[in-house]
Write a protein that holds these residues in place. Sequence first.
Motif, PDB file in Angstrom:
ATOM      1  N   VAL A 182       0.839  -1.198   0.000  1.00 34.85           N
ATOM      2  CA  VAL A 182       0.000   0.000   0.000  1.00 34.85           C
ATOM      3  C   VAL A 182       0.875   1.250   0.000  1.00 34.85           C
ATOM      4  O   VAL A 182       0.563   2.249  -0.676  1.00 34.85           O
ATOM      5  CB  VAL A 182      -0.948  -0.018   1.212  1.00 34.85           C
ATOM      6  CG1 VAL A 182      -1.708   1.305   1.316  1.00 34.85           C
ATOM      7  CG2 VAL A 182      -1.924  -1.186   1.109  1.00 34.85           C
ATOM      8  N   TRP A 183       1.985   1.232   0.736  1.00 33.69           N
ATOM      9  CA  TRP A 183       2.934   2.355   0.706  1.00 33.69           C
ATOM     10  C   TRP A 183       3.461   2.551  -0.713  1.00 33.69           C
ATOM     11  O   TRP A 183       3.597   3.687  -1.180  1.00 33.69           O
ATOM     12  CB  TRP A 183       4.090   2.063   1.652  1.00 33.69           C
ATOM     13  CG  TRP A 183       5.212   3.060   1.589  1.00 33.69           C
ATOM     14  CD1 TRP A 183       5.349   4.194   2.328  1.00 33.69           C
ATOM     15  CD2 TRP A 183       6.365   3.016   0.724  1.00 33.69           C
ATOM     16  NE1 TRP A 183       6.506   4.865   1.981  1.00 33.69           N
ATOM     17  CE2 TRP A 183       7.146   4.160   1.003  1.00 33.69           C
ATOM     18  CE3 TRP A 183       6.815   2.122  -0.238  1.00 33.69           C
ATOM     19  CZ2 TRP A 183       8.344   4.435   0.341  1.00 33.69           C
ATOM     20  CZ3 TRP A 183       8.001   2.399  -0.910  1.00 33.69           C
ATOM     21  CH2 TRP A 183       8.758   3.534  -0.618  1.00 33.69           C
ATOM     22  N   PHE A 184       3.747   1.490  -1.428  1.00 36.34           N
ATOM     23  CA  PHE A 184       4.215   1.577  -2.811  1.00 36.34           C
ATOM     24  C   PHE A 184       3.178   2.272  -3.689  1.00 36.34           C
ATOM     25  O   PHE A 184       3.515   3.130  -4.523  1.00 36.34           O
ATOM     26  CB  PHE A 184       4.509   0.171  -3.336  1.00 36.34           C
ATOM     27  CG  PHE A 184       4.784   0.102  -4.813  1.00 36.34           C
ATOM     28  CD1 PHE A 184       6.024   0.403  -5.318  1.00 36.34           C
ATOM     29  CD2 PHE A 184       3.783  -0.277  -5.703  1.00 36.34           C
ATOM     30  CE1 PHE A 184       6.285   0.342  -6.685  1.00 36.34           C
ATOM     31  CE2 PHE A 184       4.022  -0.340  -7.070  1.00 36.34           C
ATOM     32  CZ  PHE A 184       5.286  -0.027  -7.557  1.00 36.34           C
ATOM     33  N   VAL A 185       1.916   1.930  -3.531  1.00 37.78           N
ATOM     34  CA  VAL A 185       0.858   2.568  -4.317  1.00 37.78           C
ATOM     35  C   VAL A 185       0.812   4.057  -4.024  1.00 37.78           C
ATOM     36  O   VAL A 185       0.615   4.886  -4.929  1.00 37.78           O
ATOM     37  CB  VAL A 185      -0.496   1.901  -4.018  1.00 37.78           C
ATOM     38  CG1 VAL A 185      -1.635   2.627  -4.721  1.00 37.78           C
ATOM     39  CG2 VAL A 185      -0.475   0.430  -4.449  1.00 37.78           C
ATOM     40  N   ARG A 186       1.019   4.444  -2.776  1.00 34.63           N
ATOM     41  CA  ARG A 186       0.965   5.851  -2.382  1.00 34.63           C
ATOM     42  C   ARG A 186       2.048   6.678  -3.067  1.00 34.63           C
ATOM     43  O   ARG A 186       1.878   7.889  -3.275  1.00 34.63           O
ATOM     44  CB  ARG A 186       1.103   5.949  -0.866  1.00 34.63           C
ATOM     45  CG  ARG A 186       1.346   7.339  -0.310  1.00 34.63           C
ATOM     46  CD  ARG A 186       0.245   8.306  -0.666  1.00 34.63           C
ATOM     47  NE  ARG A 186      -1.021   8.014  -0.025  1.00 34.63           N
ATOM     48  CZ  ARG A 186      -2.149   8.676  -0.274  1.00 34.63           C
ATOM     49  NH1 ARG A 186      -2.136   9.663  -1.170  1.00 34.63           N
ATOM     50  NH2 ARG A 186      -3.274   8.368   0.326  1.00 34.63           N
ATOM     51  N   GLN A 187       3.151   6.087  -3.484  1.00 32.94           N
ATOM     52  CA  GLN A 187       4.259   6.851  -4.068  1.00 32.94           C
ATOM     53  C   GLN A 187       3.939   7.398  -5.454  1.00 32.94           C
ATOM     54  O   GLN A 187       4.614   8.307  -5.928  1.00 32.94           O
ATOM     55  CB  GLN A 187       5.532   5.988  -4.143  1.00 32.94           C
ATOM     56  CG  GLN A 187       5.957   5.369  -2.823  1.00 32.94           C
ATOM     57  CD  GLN A 187       5.923   6.362  -1.672  1.00 32.94           C
ATOM     58  OE1 GLN A 187       6.597   7.389  -1.702  1.00 32.94           O
ATOM     59  NE2 GLN A 187       5.138   6.039  -0.650  1.00 32.94           N
ATOM     60  N   ASN A 188       2.932   6.864  -6.119  1.00 34.21           N
ATOM     61  CA  ASN A 188       2.571   7.336  -7.457  1.00 34.21           C
ATOM     62  C   ASN A 188       1.390   8.294  -7.346  1.00 34.21           C
ATOM     63  O   ASN A 188       0.286   7.884  -6.961  1.00 34.21           O
ATOM     64  CB  ASN A 188       2.200   6.154  -8.351  1.00 34.21           C
ATOM     65  CG  ASN A 188       1.996   6.554  -9.802  1.00 34.21           C
ATOM     66  OD1 ASN A 188       1.795   7.725 -10.117  1.00 34.21           O
ATOM     67  ND2 ASN A 188       2.045   5.595 -10.696  1.00 34.21           N
ATOM     68  N   PRO A 189       1.575   9.580  -7.672  1.00 35.37           N
ATOM     69  CA  PRO A 189       0.457  10.527  -7.555  1.00 35.37           C
ATOM     70  C   PRO A 189      -0.751  10.128  -8.390  1.00 35.37           C
ATOM     71  O   PRO A 189      -1.884  10.473  -8.040  1.00 35.37           O
ATOM     72  CB  PRO A 189       1.066  11.848  -8.053  1.00 35.37           C
ATOM     73  CG  PRO A 189       2.542  11.693  -7.861  1.00 35.37           C
ATOM     74  CD  PRO A 189       2.827  10.241  -8.091  1.00 35.37           C
ATOM     75  N   ALA A 190      -0.530   9.408  -9.473  1.00 36.10           N
ATOM     76  CA  ALA A 190      -1.660   9.004 -10.312  1.00 36.10           C
ATOM     77  C   ALA A 190      -2.567   8.014  -9.593  1.00 36.10           C
ATOM     78  O   ALA A 190      -3.718   7.824  -9.998  1.00 36.10           O
ATOM     79  CB  ALA A 190      -1.149   8.398 -11.622  1.00 36.10           C
TER      80      ALA A 190
END
Length: 299
Positions: free
Chosen positions: A147-155
């Motif tokens: 979930v942290w990985f997903v948060r890194q992409n503003p899109a």
Amino acid sequence: MSTAPPRDPAWSEVVTVALLGTDRRPLPPEVLTASAADGEAPASAVLLDHAVRQRARHRAARPLGRCPAPPQAPDDPAPWASAAAQELLTRLLARPVPELLNAWLGAAAARGVRPAPEHWTELAAFAATRPDLDRGVLAQALGAQGVWFVRQNPAWSRLAEVLERPVPGRPADPPVGVPDEAAVRARPELALDVPAPWPRELAVAALRVLLAGQLGWRASRYGAAVGARLATADADLLQQAADALPDGPQRGLPGLRLVQEAVAAAAAAAADRAAVDQAFDLDALPGDPTDAPEHQEQP
């Protein structure tokens, strides 16, 4: 006896000569000595070349600036799913069917194992555009690190907000009524509201909709959704549906090719659904390093 190299004039002196002009102020001796190889080059060109070289040396010698440390991913002790389960997920993502991905993610979440990092981008990209992918099981399967990985992409910010939102306890959903065949023929999507595994009569009704050729270009997607919901005991219905199709094009069924593709998609999805159960049933020791993909690393 060697002599020391000539000292560069101060930067302020070079700037002063450039502002006043070489016809009003002569070049510094150090510039003339260092540029003796330039021959008959104009004084202005010699000065500018020297300024470029001096500035380049100054910037190259300057210490690099410091930047804040990059954000660190949270620790996540949950083990990876087995190599067999990861390979199956790779195949499911090649031609994604939401119901099959939900089944894989749900099985992983129930066993406390995670998809490999190389799958996170594809899962997030698919979830960002397909609301029928279950965000709850996606968040559980990815874990805090995914979930942290997903948060890194503003899109993916909106998706990240959903994944980070705590899921409150809720009562079990009321049972969904099973539509009859007439209702399914009128609105084929009604069948997709019924969770898997389907009762046999609903599977028969949905397959008859496929065979009737009334779905057109939507037939393959509908067929995959049907196959993903069939009970294991009803796999014989797929063979019966295939046997009911004529071998060649018929005048009365111009969309025969679409129907054939839909039935094939249903059979493939049913096989993949069974493969999900098999892959995780064989995963008796999900954290065993000998069974984990060799190339997975923490992000």
